[in-house]
Design a protein around this motif. Sequence first.
Motif, PDB file in Angstrom:
ATOM      1  N   VAL A  82       0.844  -1.206   0.000  1.00  0.00           N
ATOM      2  CA  VAL A  82       0.000   0.000   0.000  1.00  0.00           C
ATOM      3  C   VAL A  82       0.871   1.244   0.000  1.00  0.00           C
ATOM      4  O   VAL A  82       1.938   1.273   0.599  1.00  0.00           O
ATOM      5  CB  VAL A  82      -0.943   0.050   1.231  1.00  0.00           C
ATOM      6  CG1 VAL A  82      -2.049  -0.966   1.090  1.00  0.00           C
ATOM      7  CG2 VAL A  82      -0.171  -0.162   2.534  1.00  0.00           C
ATOM      8  N   GLY A  83       0.395   2.261  -0.679  1.00  0.00           N
ATOM      9  CA  GLY A  83       1.143   3.510  -0.707  1.00  0.00           C
ATOM     10  C   GLY A  83       0.281   4.623  -1.260  1.00  0.00           C
ATOM     11  O   GLY A  83      -0.934   4.457  -1.425  1.00  0.00           O
ATOM     12  N   CYS A  84       0.910   5.754  -1.541  1.00  0.00           N
ATOM     13  CA  CYS A  84       0.121   6.857  -2.087  1.00  0.00           C
ATOM     14  C   CYS A  84       0.947   7.746  -2.999  1.00  0.00           C
ATOM     15  O   CYS A  84       2.170   7.620  -3.100  1.00  0.00           O
ATOM     16  CB  CYS A  84      -0.535   7.670  -0.971  1.00  0.00           C
ATOM     17  SG  CYS A  84       0.601   8.692  -0.035  1.00  0.00           S
ATOM     18  N   VAL A 120      -5.880   2.044   4.180  1.00  0.00           N
ATOM     19  CA  VAL A 120      -5.656   3.497   4.254  1.00  0.00           C
ATOM     20  C   VAL A 120      -4.629   3.821   5.336  1.00  0.00           C
ATOM     21  O   VAL A 120      -3.706   4.624   5.127  1.00  0.00           O
ATOM     22  CB  VAL A 120      -6.989   4.233   4.503  1.00  0.00           C
ATOM     23  CG1 VAL A 120      -6.757   5.685   4.889  1.00  0.00           C
ATOM     24  CG2 VAL A 120      -7.881   4.136   3.267  1.00  0.00           C
ATOM     25  N   ALA A 121      -4.747   3.199   6.481  1.00  0.00           N
ATOM     26  CA  ALA A 121      -3.785   3.440   7.561  1.00  0.00           C
ATOM     27  C   ALA A 121      -2.389   2.994   7.140  1.00  0.00           C
ATOM     28  O   ALA A 121      -1.395   3.654   7.469  1.00  0.00           O
ATOM     29  CB  ALA A 121      -4.214   2.703   8.835  1.00  0.00           C
ATOM     30  N   MET A 154      -1.509  -1.374  -4.189  1.00  0.00           N
ATOM     31  CA  MET A 154      -2.628  -0.423  -4.120  1.00  0.00           C
ATOM     32  C   MET A 154      -2.098   0.965  -3.852  1.00  0.00           C
ATOM     33  O   MET A 154      -1.525   1.212  -2.798  1.00  0.00           O
ATOM     34  CB  MET A 154      -3.532  -0.747  -2.940  1.00  0.00           C
ATOM     35  CG  MET A 154      -4.340  -1.985  -3.092  1.00  0.00           C
ATOM     36  SD  MET A 154      -5.505  -2.061  -1.693  1.00  0.00           S
ATOM     37  CE  MET A 154      -5.761  -3.819  -1.708  1.00  0.00           C
ATOM     38  N   MET A 155      -2.339   1.871  -4.777  1.00  0.00           N
ATOM     39  CA  MET A 155      -1.859   3.223  -4.621  1.00  0.00           C
ATOM     40  C   MET A 155      -3.046   4.191  -4.549  1.00  0.00           C
ATOM     41  O   MET A 155      -3.888   4.209  -5.434  1.00  0.00           O
ATOM     42  CB  MET A 155      -0.977   3.554  -5.820  1.00  0.00           C
ATOM     43  CG  MET A 155       0.100   4.535  -5.514  1.00  0.00           C
ATOM     44  SD  MET A 155       1.073   4.017  -4.088  1.00  0.00           S
ATOM     45  CE  MET A 155       2.672   3.957  -4.803  1.00  0.00           C
ATOM     46  N   PHE A 156      -3.055   4.989  -3.500  1.00  0.00           N
ATOM     47  CA  PHE A 156      -4.101   5.993  -3.308  1.00  0.00           C
ATOM     48  C   PHE A 156      -3.598   7.363  -3.748  1.00  0.00           C
ATOM     49  O   PHE A 156      -2.414   7.673  -3.608  1.00  0.00           O
ATOM     50  CB  PHE A 156      -4.473   6.084  -1.825  1.00  0.00           C
ATOM     51  CG  PHE A 156      -5.175   4.873  -1.292  1.00  0.00           C
ATOM     52  CD1 PHE A 156      -6.563   4.851  -1.183  1.00  0.00           C
ATOM     53  CD2 PHE A 156      -4.467   3.744  -0.903  1.00  0.00           C
ATOM     54  CE1 PHE A 156      -7.223   3.734  -0.692  1.00  0.00           C
ATOM     55  CE2 PHE A 156      -5.114   2.623  -0.407  1.00  0.00           C
ATOM     56  CZ  PHE A 156      -6.498   2.613  -0.304  1.00  0.00           C
TER      57      PHE A 156
ATOM     58  N   LEU B 210     -16.523   3.322  -5.909  1.00  0.00           N
ATOM     59  CA  LEU B 210     -15.791   2.401  -5.044  1.00  0.00           C
ATOM     60  C   LEU B 210     -16.015   2.793  -3.589  1.00  0.00           C
ATOM     61  O   LEU B 210     -15.886   3.953  -3.213  1.00  0.00           O
ATOM     62  CB  LEU B 210     -14.290   2.465  -5.366  1.00  0.00           C
ATOM     63  CG  LEU B 210     -13.371   1.704  -4.397  1.00  0.00           C
ATOM     64  CD1 LEU B 210     -13.660   0.211  -4.403  1.00  0.00           C
ATOM     65  CD2 LEU B 210     -11.912   1.965  -4.743  1.00  0.00           C
ATOM     66  N   ARG B 211     -16.349   1.815  -2.777  1.00  0.00           N
ATOM     67  CA  ARG B 211     -16.607   2.043  -1.354  1.00  0.00           C
ATOM     68  C   ARG B 211     -15.464   1.438  -0.543  1.00  0.00           C
ATOM     69  O   ARG B 211     -15.334   0.211  -0.469  1.00  0.00           O
ATOM     70  CB  ARG B 211     -17.929   1.381  -0.947  1.00  0.00           C
ATOM     71  CG  ARG B 211     -19.145   1.847  -1.742  1.00  0.00           C
ATOM     72  CD  ARG B 211     -19.502   3.267  -1.392  1.00  0.00           C
ATOM     73  NE  ARG B 211     -20.731   3.716  -2.045  1.00  0.00           N
ATOM     74  CZ  ARG B 211     -21.261   4.902  -1.807  1.00  0.00           C
ATOM     75  NH1 ARG B 211     -20.710   5.754  -0.957  1.00  0.00           N
ATOM     76  NH2 ARG B 211     -22.362   5.265  -2.430  1.00  0.00           N
ATOM     77  N   VAL B 212     -14.643   2.288   0.034  1.00  0.00           N
ATOM     78  CA  VAL B 212     -13.512   1.847   0.849  1.00  0.00           C
ATOM     79  C   VAL B 212     -13.909   1.983   2.314  1.00  0.00           C
ATOM     80  O   VAL B 212     -14.350   3.058   2.735  1.00  0.00           O
ATOM     81  CB  VAL B 212     -12.259   2.696   0.559  1.00  0.00           C
ATOM     82  CG1 VAL B 212     -11.086   2.273   1.445  1.00  0.00           C
ATOM     83  CG2 VAL B 212     -11.876   2.605  -0.916  1.00  0.00           C
ATOM     84  N   SER B 213     -13.779   0.929   3.081  1.00  0.00           N
ATOM     85  CA  SER B 213     -14.199   1.009   4.479  1.00  0.00           C
ATOM     86  C   SER B 213     -13.408   0.041   5.343  1.00  0.00           C
ATOM     87  O   SER B 213     -12.599  -0.741   4.853  1.00  0.00           O
ATOM     88  CB  SER B 213     -15.701   0.721   4.598  1.00  0.00           C
ATOM     89  OG  SER B 213     -15.971  -0.630   4.251  1.00  0.00           O
ATOM     90  N   VAL B 214     -13.656   0.142   6.635  1.00  0.00           N
ATOM     91  CA  VAL B 214     -13.011  -0.726   7.628  1.00  0.00           C
ATOM     92  C   VAL B 214     -14.124  -1.434   8.384  1.00  0.00           C
ATOM     93  O   VAL B 214     -15.157  -0.830   8.687  1.00  0.00           O
ATOM     94  CB  VAL B 214     -12.159   0.107   8.602  1.00  0.00           C
ATOM     95  CG1 VAL B 214     -11.542  -0.769   9.683  1.00  0.00           C
ATOM     96  CG2 VAL B 214     -11.077   0.867   7.849  1.00  0.00           C
TER      97      VAL B 214
END
Lengths: 222, 222
Positions: A82-84, A120-121, A154-156, B210-214
Amino acid sequence: MGKHGQYQGAGSSARSAKSIGATAAALIVVPGARHPHNPRMNFCSHCGSDRIALRVPDGDNMPRYTCDACRAIHYQNPKVVVGCLPEWDGQVLLCRRAIEPRHGLWTLPAGFLENGESVVAGARRETDEEAGARVEIGELYTLISLAQIGQVFMMFRARLTDIDFAPGPESLDVRLFREEEIPWEELAFRTVARTLRTYFLDRKQGRFPLRVSVLERKPVHR
Amino acid sequence: MGKHGQYQGAGSSARSAKSIGATAAALIVVPGARHPHNPRMNFCSHCGSDRIALRVPDGDNMPRYTCDACRAIHYQNPKVVVGCLPEWDGQVLLCRRAIEPRHGLWTLPAGFLENGESVVAGARRETDEEAGARVEIGELYTLISLAQIGQVFMMFRARLTDIDFAPGPESLDVRLFREEEIPWEELAFRTVARTLRTYFLDRKQGRFPLRVSVLERKPVHR
């Protein structure tokens, strides 16, 4: 396994540098393993037996490490990176790697998702660790399967909340680049190059749909 | 570990049923392990030593299984669950589970991503295995982090290419449901319930961002 062109083994990029060093190299470099992206098992981690082999369990259709002594099946599955892509005033933040693989080349902040954190975290943590930067994570932008090395990238998109960033221990340098300044020939990973290339194209259109793709193994030049 | 409310251990849902059976139960049920979603290591899989413990390696900030004999570090990371929401003429395909956990309850086709396959290929394979159904995979629709059990759940929208489906070995039944027929009280997983609930709301708006959630750990009723 540098020829596979991505993060190696497991764990965050910080750890990878250490794993690839002297102490744990035997674990990471596993010639002969069926899955180069996962460590070879010589012993059953459950019972300690050496009666362990890659075979297809009953009712399954893929080889797994299975133990003939205690009958444990040890599954190995892809890992998530994961990254951004941190934006600031039309510029993009890149980090110059202080660690192998791809020491000295430029990358977007990214690393292995850890147990116990959301995607996301994880993206936020990697950005803090590698670039000392704080970001607001936006929409998922690229989702790239590196099937042959067992990774999902996964890149945000993200917005820097300030420009008080500084290289972490894994980075030699961190800086902002305008499009015309991007060091295309010195990018560390094809996932990063693809994400940046697509980003600048999409930016001209003013929209950033999620880009789902597959990255095949790079041809080996012999 | 059924209380965590999702697929357990590693491997596809087909395998999970077997792993939870008698032969490999000791591997899957690991009281005392720090990460309930990853198997406990009693022995180093590299050198066979029992001098293995969860500790924070130098330069790291999370506990890892490390071996005092050969110094190998064994990283454990989240796993990816891929699946889809197959549509046909306003209806949605669900499968009734023939395996634990959640035997007899309804689910969308989904399972653990395997090494060597892309996320789209994994979603298509699971749909074939569980529902005997062929789909065109569309856009990623839900991305749900189950941080506390170390899973990332990815559900794609999909279109059935025909309705010649049939339950695979992991399913008791497969059928199409209109919105008003969805068995809300008999859904197997909260990820599935969230995906379906959001889907019917979004469908009324005619768009499916797209629905991103925890998804937090479900409270345990004592």
